[in-house]
Design a protein around this motif. Structure first.
Motif, short mmCIF file in Angstrom:
data_model
loop_
_atom_site.label_atom_id
_atom_site.label_comp_id
_atom_site.label_asym_id
_atom_site.label_seq_id
_atom_site.Cartn_x
_atom_site.Cartn_y
_atom_site.Cartn_z
N GLY A 24 -1.80 -14.88 -13.13
CA GLY A 24 -2.46 -14.44 -11.91
C GLY A 24 -1.99 -15.20 -10.68
O GLY A 24 -1.79 -14.62 -9.61
N LEU A 25 -1.80 -16.51 -10.82
CA LEU A 25 -1.30 -17.30 -9.69
C LEU A 25 0.10 -16.87 -9.28
O LEU A 25 0.43 -16.85 -8.08
CB LEU A 25 -1.31 -18.79 -10.04
N LEU A 26 0.94 -16.54 -10.25
CA LEU A 26 2.29 -16.09 -9.91
C LEU A 26 2.26 -14.75 -9.18
O LEU A 26 3.06 -14.53 -8.26
CB LEU A 26 3.15 -16.03 -11.17
N TRP A 27 1.35 -13.86 -9.58
CA TRP A 27 1.22 -12.60 -8.86
C TRP A 27 0.72 -12.84 -7.43
O TRP A 27 1.17 -12.19 -6.49
CB TRP A 27 0.28 -11.64 -9.59
N LEU A 28 -0.22 -13.78 -7.26
CA LEU A 28 -0.70 -14.11 -5.92
C LEU A 28 0.43 -14.69 -5.07
O LEU A 28 0.59 -14.36 -3.89
CB LEU A 28 -1.85 -15.11 -6.00
N PHE A 29 1.23 -15.58 -5.67
CA PHE A 29 2.36 -16.18 -4.98
C PHE A 29 3.40 -15.13 -4.60
O PHE A 29 3.93 -15.13 -3.49
CB PHE A 29 2.99 -17.28 -5.85
N LEU A 47 5.08 -5.81 2.86
CA LEU A 47 3.62 -5.74 3.00
C LEU A 47 2.95 -4.75 2.04
O LEU A 47 1.93 -5.09 1.46
CB LEU A 47 3.24 -5.42 4.44
N PRO A 48 3.47 -3.56 1.85
CA PRO A 48 2.80 -2.66 0.89
C PRO A 48 2.75 -3.23 -0.52
O PRO A 48 1.78 -3.04 -1.25
CB PRO A 48 3.65 -1.39 0.92
N ALA A 100 -0.48 -4.61 -3.48
CA ALA A 100 -0.41 -4.18 -4.88
C ALA A 100 -0.30 -5.39 -5.81
O ALA A 100 -0.93 -5.41 -6.88
CB ALA A 100 0.78 -3.24 -5.08
N ALA A 101 0.48 -6.38 -5.42
CA ALA A 101 0.61 -7.58 -6.25
C ALA A 101 -0.71 -8.33 -6.36
O ALA A 101 -1.05 -8.86 -7.41
CB ALA A 101 1.70 -8.51 -5.67
#
Length: 99
Positions: free
Chosen positions: A19-24, A36-37, A41-42
């Motif tokens: 989850g942290l990697l997706w946030l990053f 930005l789009p 989604a990430a």
């Protein structure tokens, strides 16, 4: 109760990292105007990576949305996604799965 137990096990054994990697990745994409789009989604996928059990995925066809992911534009956008965030997120998922 089972969902809570499974989500906690998932979070402890790698969900937090995923989850942290997706946030990053979303943050990196948000720095670019073009990304930005994908950043939104990430961040949505990050919530699925943190707590996946008990969620339901809805296919785009059911929503009646236009699919940008096909054709030459989709190819260019997928290459941008892969260069800025996709490669390291895919690698991290692979490493978490092996561990």
């Amino acid at each position: 109760m089972i969902r809570l137990i499974l989500n906690l096990l998932w979070f402890v054994f790698g969900g937090w990292l995923s989850g942290l990697l997706w946030l990053f990745g979303g943050a990196i994409l948000a720095l670019t105007i073009v990304g930005l789009p994908w950043s939104f989604a990430a961040w949505r996928i990050a919530s699925y990576s943190f707590w996946p059990f008990g969620r339901e995925v809805v296919w785009r066809d059911e929503l009646g949305q236009f699919d940008v992911g096909t054709g030459p534009l989709g190819l260019v956008l997928n290459i941008i996604w892969f260069l800025f965030a996709g490669w390291y997120i895919a690698l991290s998922h692979l490493l978490i799965a092996v561990a």
